[in-house]
Design an enzyme around this catalytic site. Structure first.
Site, PDB file in Angstrom:
ATOM      1  CB  SER A  91     -25.015  26.643  -1.774  1.00  0.00           C
ATOM      2  OG  SER A  91     -23.685  27.141  -0.977  1.00  0.00           O
ATOM      3  CG  ASP A 228     -23.608  27.754   2.292  1.00  0.00           C
ATOM      4  OD1 ASP A 228     -23.427  27.037   4.150  1.00  0.00           O
ATOM      5  OD2 ASP A 228     -22.734  27.668   1.886  1.00  0.00           O
TER       6      ASP A 228
HETATM    7 MG    MG Z   1     -23.054  26.305   0.836  1.00  0.00          MG
END
Ligand code: MG
Length: 430
Positions: A91, A228
């Site tokens: 992430s 992100d």
């Molecule tokens: Mg993420």
């Protein structure tokens, strides 16, 4: 150490997340599921981890479809056509991290019961080993077009100028494409996938988005969009070059996506309560996985987290930063300048602070704090202790990562006094 944390399996690449570990996860998942779709974000550890996972899956007799380097929501949407989905991503963590996240067909991450089942198989080495004729096969699929087509069917045409900062993450392969297909003029920043994340830290918080703020302003764009590393998160910049707080985006989506119910974490601004007056607001612990679980349980219409996770449960329970970007662009196209829309929302002052507290003392301290706060009014203990008052609220919560107890206060008026009072009370108890 438990294998799964709140965001799946995550750790340092090739130190904690090793090929041996990935192989055993593949064996365990393959013992329970007949078909899987697998994808990865652009991290340097992605291909290594993918190959080990695939070997394990095939050995257990599971058929694997490789989707390549795509965002988490793209993989989670594709998972509806398989028994499960596997995403290799850390992430928004720095580039040296790697992770494995497992998905159900409805876009819901594996829950704690499913995680325990996988852990138990790995721990006891009770995975299946297929006979030679039943070893799995590998297929390839383009899942990007499928996800893009779904998003384009949910939004109208738009002719805005958009600057998009993919942070060299997985969004690079889809968000600019989707926004161009909508009709927008798209200027890309950091939209070449690169596992070193050379341009910026992948977390889409204000301090990492200075370049996007400048670019949005200097190109005279209608909106700036940031993701992100794996694009399950989306944040935005207005045409005045201002970072839009997550609570404001949550309010925008809440107003337009719901008529009766919404799920938000316990630290969401009361501004959201004020603009969604006639909706039932369900509050959860902080973390998009808790928002998704509550959405499923309550059958609510929309759920979001101010850190940039936006969940549209009619489509998938996985937060979808690309769909959210398309919806926000559509909103601006239909309703006018984004800075004006932001300024129309009420804004209340919020103060965040903390008090040092060693990890060993946190539990006892929180018990004492709960007793004291209960004397002041109505409290809820979904995540830390939240005290609600007529004009605001205060949340006291132990930090999950640092030796601190965090205090957040927000009020329509008198926030300084409220914060000072509780800060003094908490400090006095430690
Ligand atoms: Mg993420």
């Amino acid at each position: 150490m438990a294998l799964f944390g709140s965001s799946g399996i995550r750790g340092l690449a090739n130190k904690e997340i090793t090929p041996e570990l990935a192989l055993s996860v593949g064996l365990a998942v393959g013992s329970l599921h007949g078909t899987a779709v697998i994808a990865r974000d652009p991290r340097t550890s992605g291909e290594m981890t993918e190959h080990a996972l695939i070997s394990g899956l095939l050995s257990a007799g599971c058929s694997v479809t490789r989707a390549g380097m795509v965002p988490t929501p793209t993989l989670a949407y594709a998972a509806r056509n398989f028994d499960c989905g596997i995403m290799i991503t850390a992430s928004h963590n720095p580039p040296e991290y790697c992770g494995i996240k497992l998905w159900n067909r409805d876009g819901m991450a594996f829950d704690s019961r499913q995680q325990e089942e996988i852990e138990s198989i790995i721990h006891n080495r009770t995975w299946k080993t297929a006979q030679w004729q039943d070893i799995g096969r590998v297929y390839e699929a383009d899942v990007i077009e499928d996800h893009a087509t779904m998003i384009l069917s949910k939004v109208g045409r738009a002719s805005l100028k958009v600057v998009i900062d993919c942070g060299c993450g997985a969004a690079s392969v889809i968000t600019p494409y989707v926004l161009r297909r909508m009709g927008c003029t798209v200027i890309t920043l950091n939209s070449q996938p690169d596992g070193f994340f050379p341009a910026r830290n992948p977390e889409p918080i204000e301090k990492n988005l200075e370049l996007l703020k400048k670019a949005t302003l200097s190109f005279g764009a209608d909106i700036g969009i940031a993701h992100d590393g794996d694009a399950d998160r989306m944040m935005a910049i207005d045409p005045a070059g201002r970072f839009i707080e997550g609570d404001k985006l949550l309010a925008f989506f809440g107003i337009r996506e719901t008529s009766y119910s919404i799920v938000v974490p316990v630290d969401t601004s009361i501004m959201v309560d004020d603009v969604l007056k006639n909706r039932k607001i369900y509050r959860t612990r902080v973390g998009d996985v808790y928002v998704a679980e509550e959405l499923k349980k309550r059958k609510a219409e929309f759920g979001g987290e101010p850190s940039g996770s936006w969940i549209f449960p009619g489509i998938s329970l996985c937060p979808d930063g690309i769909l959210a970007a398309a919806k926000l662009v559509e909103m601006v196209q239909n309703e006018g300048r984004l800075d004006a829309l932001v300024d129309e929302l009420p804004a209340y002052p919020m103060i965040r602070g903390d008090v040092p507290c060693s990890n060993e003392k946190k539990e006892t301290a929180m018990k004492k704090i709960a007793i004291s706060l209960r004397k002041l009014g109505e409290v809820t203990d979904i995540d830390g202790i939240r005290l609600d008052m007529e004009n605001g609220w205060i949340l006291v919560r132990p930090s999950g990562t640092e030796p601190k107890i965090r205090i957040t206060a927000e009020a329509r008026k008198g926030v300084e006094e409220l914060f000072a009072k509780v800060h003094k009370l908490v400090s006095g108890l430690l």
